[in-house]
Design a protein around this motif. Structure first.
Motif, PDB file in Angstrom:
ATOM      1  N   GLN A   1       0.810  -1.219   0.000  1.00 14.24           N
ATOM      2  CA  GLN A   1       0.000   0.000   0.000  1.00 14.24           C
ATOM      3  C   GLN A   1       0.841   1.266   0.000  1.00 14.24           C
ATOM      4  O   GLN A   1       0.450   2.274  -0.597  1.00 14.24           O
ATOM      5  N   ALA A   2       2.003   1.244   0.637  1.00 14.25           N
ATOM      6  CA  ALA A   2       2.874   2.424   0.587  1.00 14.25           C
ATOM      7  C   ALA A   2       3.341   2.682  -0.839  1.00 14.25           C
ATOM      8  O   ALA A   2       3.434   3.838  -1.281  1.00 14.25           O
ATOM      9  N   LEU A   3       3.630   1.610  -1.585  1.00 12.31           N
ATOM     10  CA  LEU A   3       4.006   1.769  -2.989  1.00 12.31           C
ATOM     11  C   LEU A   3       2.833   2.326  -3.796  1.00 12.31           C
ATOM     12  O   LEU A   3       3.018   3.183  -4.658  1.00 12.31           O
ATOM     13  N   GLY A   4       1.633   1.818  -3.521  1.00 10.46           N
ATOM     14  CA  GLY A   4       0.451   2.310  -4.217  1.00 10.46           C
ATOM     15  C   GLY A   4       0.191   3.771  -3.942  1.00 10.46           C
ATOM     16  O   GLY A   4      -0.153   4.545  -4.854  1.00 10.46           O
ATOM     17  N   MET A   5       0.366   4.201  -2.701  1.00  8.19           N
ATOM     18  CA  MET A   5       0.120   5.595  -2.364  1.00  8.19           C
ATOM     19  C   MET A   5       1.182   6.505  -2.973  1.00  8.19           C
ATOM     20  O   MET A   5       0.901   7.654  -3.328  1.00  8.19           O
ATOM     21  N   ALA A   6       2.414   5.986  -3.121  1.00  8.39           N
ATOM     22  CA  ALA A   6       3.445   6.769  -3.799  1.00  8.39           C
ATOM     23  C   ALA A   6       3.065   6.985  -5.260  1.00  8.39           C
ATOM     24  O   ALA A   6       3.257   8.076  -5.820  1.00  8.39           O
ATOM     25  N   LEU A   7       2.518   5.944  -5.897  1.00 11.31           N
ATOM     26  CA  LEU A   7       2.084   6.069  -7.284  1.00 11.31           C
ATOM     27  C   LEU A   7       0.928   7.060  -7.403  1.00 11.31           C
ATOM     28  O   LEU A   7       0.900   7.904  -8.318  1.00 11.31           O
ATOM     29  N   ILE A   8      -0.036   6.986  -6.475  1.00 11.68           N
ATOM     30  CA  ILE A   8      -1.165   7.918  -6.484  1.00 11.68           C
ATOM     31  C   ILE A   8      -0.669   9.346  -6.268  1.00 11.68           C
ATOM     32  O   ILE A   8      -1.110  10.287  -6.942  1.00 11.68           O
ATOM     33  N   GLY A   9       0.259   9.526  -5.316  1.00  9.46           N
ATOM     34  CA  GLY A   9       0.798  10.862  -5.050  1.00  9.46           C
ATOM     35  C   GLY A   9       1.535  11.436  -6.241  1.00  9.46           C
ATOM     36  O   GLY A   9       1.409  12.632  -6.550  1.00  9.46           O
ATOM     37  N   PHE A  10       2.296  10.584  -6.923  1.00  5.87           N
ATOM     38  CA  PHE A  10       3.006  11.059  -8.115  1.00  5.87           C
ATOM     39  C   PHE A  10       2.021  11.448  -9.209  1.00  5.87           C
ATOM     40  O   PHE A  10       2.177  12.484  -9.866  1.00  5.87           O
ATOM     41  N   ALA A  11       0.997  10.613  -9.422  1.00  9.12           N
ATOM     42  CA  ALA A  11      -0.001  10.916 -10.453  1.00  9.12           C
ATOM     43  C   ALA A  11      -0.686  12.248 -10.157  1.00  9.12           C
ATOM     44  O   ALA A  11      -0.950  13.050 -11.068  1.00  9.12           O
ATOM     45  N   GLN A  12      -0.962  12.493  -8.891  1.00  5.91           N
ATOM     46  CA  GLN A  12      -1.610  13.745  -8.496  1.00  5.91           C
ATOM     47  C   GLN A  12      -0.732  14.943  -8.820  1.00  5.91           C
ATOM     48  O   GLN A  12      -1.176  15.914  -9.448  1.00  5.91           O
ATOM     49  N   THR A  13       0.531  14.888  -8.400  1.00  5.20           N
ATOM     50  CA  THR A  13       1.451  16.008  -8.632  1.00  5.20           C
ATOM     51  C   THR A  13       1.776  16.178 -10.107  1.00  5.20           C
ATOM     52  O   THR A  13       1.750  17.281 -10.655  1.00  5.20           O
ATOM     53  N   PHE A  14       2.091  15.061 -10.766  1.00  5.99           N
ATOM     54  CA  PHE A  14       2.493  15.093 -12.163  1.00  5.99           C
ATOM     55  C   PHE A  14       1.318  15.551 -13.037  1.00  5.99           C
ATOM     56  O   PHE A  14       1.491  16.366 -13.951  1.00  5.99           O
ATOM     57  N   GLY A  15       0.128  15.025 -12.747  1.00  2.00           N
ATOM     58  CA  GLY A  15      -1.037  15.434 -13.519  1.00  2.00           C
ATOM     59  C   GLY A  15      -1.327  16.909 -13.359  1.00  2.00           C
ATOM     60  O   GLY A  15      -1.618  17.619 -14.343  1.00  2.00           O
ATOM     61  N   GLY A  16      -1.257  17.395 -12.112  1.00  2.90           N
ATOM     62  CA  GLY A  16      -1.483  18.810 -11.881  1.00  2.90           C
ATOM     63  C   GLY A  16      -0.489  19.679 -12.623  1.00  2.90           C
ATOM     64  O   GLY A  16      -0.858  20.702 -13.221  1.00  2.90           O
ATOM     65  N   ALA A  17       0.797  19.273 -12.610  1.00  5.07           N
ATOM     66  CA  ALA A  17       1.835  20.048 -13.281  1.00  5.07           C
ATOM     67  C   ALA A  17       1.618  20.084 -14.791  1.00  5.07           C
ATOM     68  O   ALA A  17       1.710  21.139 -15.430  1.00  5.07           O
ATOM     69  N   VAL A  18       1.314  18.931 -15.363  1.00  4.50           N
ATOM     70  CA  VAL A  18       1.121  18.856 -16.817  1.00  4.50           C
ATOM     71  C   VAL A  18      -0.071  19.698 -17.259  1.00  4.50           C
ATOM     72  O   VAL A  18       0.014  20.486 -18.218  1.00  4.50           O
ATOM     73  N   PHE A  19      -1.206  19.562 -16.566  1.00  4.34           N
ATOM     74  CA  PHE A  19      -2.400  20.295 -16.986  1.00  4.34           C
ATOM     75  C   PHE A  19      -2.265  21.791 -16.726  1.00  4.34           C
ATOM     76  O   PHE A  19      -2.877  22.600 -17.446  1.00  4.34           O
ATOM     77  N   LEU A  20      -1.476  22.180 -15.736  1.00  2.91           N
ATOM     78  CA  LEU A  20      -1.232  23.607 -15.537  1.00  2.91           C
ATOM     79  C   LEU A  20      -0.434  24.191 -16.693  1.00  2.91           C
ATOM     80  O   LEU A  20      -0.680  25.321 -17.133  1.00  2.91           O
ATOM     81  N   VAL A  21       0.541  23.433 -17.182  1.00  2.00           N
ATOM     82  CA  VAL A  21       1.324  23.904 -18.324  1.00  2.00           C
ATOM     83  C   VAL A  21       0.435  24.017 -19.562  1.00  2.00           C
ATOM     84  O   VAL A  21       0.494  25.003 -20.307  1.00  2.00           O
ATOM     85  N   VAL A  22      -0.407  23.005 -19.773  1.00  2.18           N
ATOM     86  CA  VAL A  22      -1.333  23.049 -20.907  1.00  2.18           C
ATOM     87  C   VAL A  22      -2.284  24.243 -20.774  1.00  2.18           C
ATOM     88  O   VAL A  22      -2.569  24.950 -21.753  1.00  2.18           O
ATOM     89  N   ALA A  23      -2.759  24.478 -19.545  1.00  8.39           N
ATOM     90  CA  ALA A  23      -3.661  25.616 -19.316  1.00  8.39           C
ATOM     91  C   ALA A  23      -2.962  26.939 -19.630  1.00  8.39           C
ATOM     92  O   ALA A  23      -3.574  27.853 -20.215  1.00  8.39           O
ATOM     93  N   GLN A  24      -1.694  27.038 -19.251  1.00 10.24           N
ATOM     94  CA  GLN A  24      -0.955  28.269 -19.528  1.00 10.24           C
ATOM     95  C   GLN A  24      -0.810  28.496 -21.030  1.00 10.24           C
ATOM     96  O   GLN A  24      -0.938  29.623 -21.525  1.00 10.24           O
ATOM     97  N   LEU A  25      -0.550  27.423 -21.770  1.00  9.17           N
ATOM     98  CA  LEU A  25      -0.437  27.538 -23.225  1.00  9.17           C
ATOM     99  C   LEU A  25      -1.768  27.996 -23.832  1.00  9.17           C
ATOM    100  O   LEU A  25      -1.798  28.877 -24.698  1.00  9.17           O
ATOM    101  N   ILE A  26      -2.873  27.392 -23.360  1.00  6.40           N
ATOM    102  CA  ILE A  26      -4.198  27.770 -23.863  1.00  6.40           C
ATOM    103  C   ILE A  26      -4.508  29.225 -23.531  1.00  6.40           C
ATOM    104  O   ILE A  26      -5.041  29.978 -24.354  1.00  6.40           O
ATOM    105  N   PHE A  27      -4.155  29.627 -22.317  1.00  5.86           N
ATOM    106  CA  PHE A  27      -4.436  30.991 -21.871  1.00  5.86           C
ATOM    107  C   PHE A  27      -3.652  32.010 -22.698  1.00  5.86           C
ATOM    108  O   PHE A  27      -4.215  33.015 -23.167  1.00  5.86           O
ATOM    109  N   SER A  28      -2.360  31.759 -22.882  1.00  2.00           N
ATOM    110  CA  SER A  28      -1.527  32.694 -23.648  1.00  2.00           C
ATOM    111  C   SER A  28      -2.015  32.792 -25.094  1.00  2.00           C
ATOM    112  O   SER A  28      -2.107  33.889 -25.663  1.00  2.00           O
ATOM    113  N   HIS A  29      -2.320  31.641 -25.686  1.00  2.00           N
ATOM    114  CA  HIS A  29      -2.829  31.648 -27.062  1.00  2.00           C
ATOM    115  C   HIS A  29      -4.181  32.363 -27.122  1.00  2.00           C
ATOM    116  O   HIS A  29      -4.456  33.095 -28.086  1.00  2.00           O
TER     117      HIS A  29
END
Length: 573
Positions: A461-489
């Motif tokens: 379960q600790a391994l699973g929660m690490a994967l969930i935590g990474f997905a949360q952070t990584f997903g947030g970072a990626v979609f924020l970058v995409v949002a910034q590109l959409i906003f600037s355009h």
């Protein structure tokens, strides 16, 4: 691993412990169940491996005041993590004035994000092999060290190093907080506890700009980092005096050879490969369209390097097997993969709303930074209000999938309604739209974690929660970058439609509030219309990814979590 029946028993909260072989004593099925077969052992690890003479017993959890004290401590620390991500926003202008470091602004966030994302998958192995409490304290201590370095920084480079160190510490804090709560309470109580923790710590995002602005204005921007020290010290003192139940089976290494043996099981090679992928991919997203053009050799090279490194990582992890940092046996579980994708989408939608609603209030409505923080309270408070009862009801009835689906439906409806905002929208409109989206988030914030814990045996379960935590952070970072590109355009395409005489690049360069100083009062309404349309484009992204999360949630499975077992009734004499 033992047979399928033994794994199911492990999934329902039982754990193997030292001692002689004794029969299972689950109250409701005591007469129906047979003792666990002697082949049931925990995966090979240098931490108190189980033998054929050991058996499964009911885990001992903490209750009452101790449980709520632990919840308060880990929630406070998780709150500090999110506070730290947003508190620096209002301090950056003064920091750049003191250090003359405007070109370094991007690194103040990137250094923090890069180290946190790269280390997160490894934290699961660390919590599996070492004491949960002491590993958590160690990670938080690294974060506190980073805060000290940032507060005492005498140059921009020192501040960037401090942010990187703080990011290393945060990589294991959220995973550790969830691991501690999971070890402290049975499965039927976890949805409520996780819901409370995840909902309350969201206040850090709102409080960050308010607290940061006040400290910068009335004290010093350095207190934006020093504030973590006394608050964190209180939480650590609480954890020091309380024993975490799952630590009893984890023996600390007593000799250098034992320590080296444990370190050899952490898959450091896999971590090094994965860190290379994470750093290159996030740098490409961070620099693309900003420092370098998207079609430049630098950005293309970073994306290609990230892709090749990820393929190498996948091959290595498959070769290592169950000892890998992210075991293949976990990745091939549909529920785990869908839970990770689901939380990446939901948190991506949350980050988009959390970052661009304040821009709407400041740029379109003319609110101050502090007041814009107040205006997003309907979203945060409604999420908190909904997270607690949803967690209680998941624990009571046992089914988590309806809440994940409700989260996607309500969140996407709220995000869709936000796309109707205009410069003239009434207060009741943006309040109610945020409330609907907030209720949706409150329904599902903790659901991926509950689904993961219900699907994995305790030792993974600790391994699973690490994967969930990474997905949360990584997903947030990626979609924020995409949002910034959409906003600037969007700004470049929409402002010329409504105000053709205004240079859109000058609006972008001026920032979210100062663009009003460069246009005439007669031009302002047209510019606001174009600005509003650019923000609406971003909300379209939030609506799309939250709607997509509905279909992903279906893969999390219609499964019932372990329920509270009834106490056996003593036979009459």
């Amino acid at each position: 691993m033992g047979d399928l029946e033994d794994e199911k028993k492990l999934e329902h909260g039982q754990q193997l412990d030292d001692g002689t072989k004794r029969p299972i004593t689950t109250p409701d099925e005591e007469e129906k169940r047979e003792p666990i077969a002697s082949t049931a052992v925990v995966e090979d690890a240098p931490i108190a491996p189980l033998t054929a003479t050991q058996s499964a017993t009911e885990p001992v959890y903490i209750t009452g005041v101790k449980l709520w004290t632990v919840l308060a401590a880990v929630t406070l620390i998780a709150f500090l993590m999110l506070l730290d991500t947003s508190i620096i926003a209002t301090a950056i202008p003064q920091i750049t004035n003191d250090f003359h470091s405007l070109p370094d602004v991007g690194w103040y966030g990137s250094a923090y994000l890069l180290t946190s994302s790269a280390l997160q998958p490894l934290t699961g192995k660390i919590y599996t092999r070492f004491s949960t409490k002491w590993a958590f304290i160690a990670f938080f201590s690294v974060f506190e060290l980073g805060s000290v370095l940032c507060g005492a920084a005498n140059s921009s480079k020192m501040l960037i190093v401090g942010r990187a160190v703080a990011g290393m510490g945060t990589s294991g804090v959220q995973n550790g907080a969830m691991t501690i709560l999971s070890a402290s309470a049975p499965m039927h109580k976890r949805p409520m506890l996780l819901g409370i923790m995840m909902a309350v710590c969201q206040l850090g995002i709102v409080c960050g700009p308010l607290v940061g602005g006040a400290l910068t204005q009335y004290a010093s921007w350095r207190w934006c980092f020093y504030i973590n020290l006394p608050i964190g010290a209180v939480a650590i003192l609480v954890l020091l005096i309380i024993t975490i139940p799952d630590d009893k089976n984890k023996k600390a290494p007593r000799t250098p050879s034992e320590l080296l043996k444990i370190l050899s099981t952490l898959d450091l090679t896999g971590f090094a490969i994965f860190a290379g992928f994470a750093v290159m991919f996030l740098l490409a997203l961070e620099w693309g369209g900003q420092l370098y053009a998207w079609n430049s050799a630098t950005i293309i090279g970073l994306f290609c390097g990230a892709g090749i490194t990820f393929i190498l990582f996948a091959i290595w992890e498959y070769r290592v097997g169950d000892e890998a940092m992210i075991p293949y046996s976990m990745i091939k579980r549909r529920i785990i993969v869908c839970s990770a994708i689901y939380i990446a989408l939901v948190f991506g939608g949350q980050f988009v709303q959390s970052y661009y609603m304040p821009i709407y209030f400041q740029a379109i409505k003319g609110a101050s930074p502090s007041l814009s923080g107040v205006y997003v309270l309907p979203s945060i408070l409604s999420a908190i209000i909904m997270a607690i009862p949803s967690g209680v009801l998941v624990g009571k009835f046992g089914y988590y999938l309806p809440w994940a689906m409700a989260c996607s439906v309500l969140f996407s409806i709220g995000s869709g309604l936000l796309t109707t905002l205009t410069p003239h929208s009434k207060t009741v409109e943006w309040v109610m739209y945020q409330v609907i989206a907030g209720f949706g988030r409150g329904c599902g914030l903790q659901i991926p974690i509950v689904a993961m814990q219900n699907d994995l045996p305790p030792q993974q379960q600790a391994l699973g929660m690490a994967l969930i935590g990474f997905a949360q952070t990584f997903g947030g970072a990626v979609f924020l970058v995409v949002a910034q590109l959409i906003f600037s355009h969007g700004l470049k395409s929409e402002i010329p439609k409504y105000a053709p005489e205004v240079n859109p690049q000058s609006i972008i360069d001026a920032g979210a509030t100062k663009f009003r100083q460069f246009i005439t009062p007669s031009q302002l309404p047209a510019v606001l219309e174009g600005y509003d349309k650019a923000i609406i484009h971003v909300f379209y992204l939030g609506t799309a990814i939250t709607a997509l999360s509905f279909f992903v949630s279906l893969g999390m499975g219609w499964k019932k979590i372990a329920q509270k077992k009834k106490k056996p009734v003593a036979p009459e004499a």
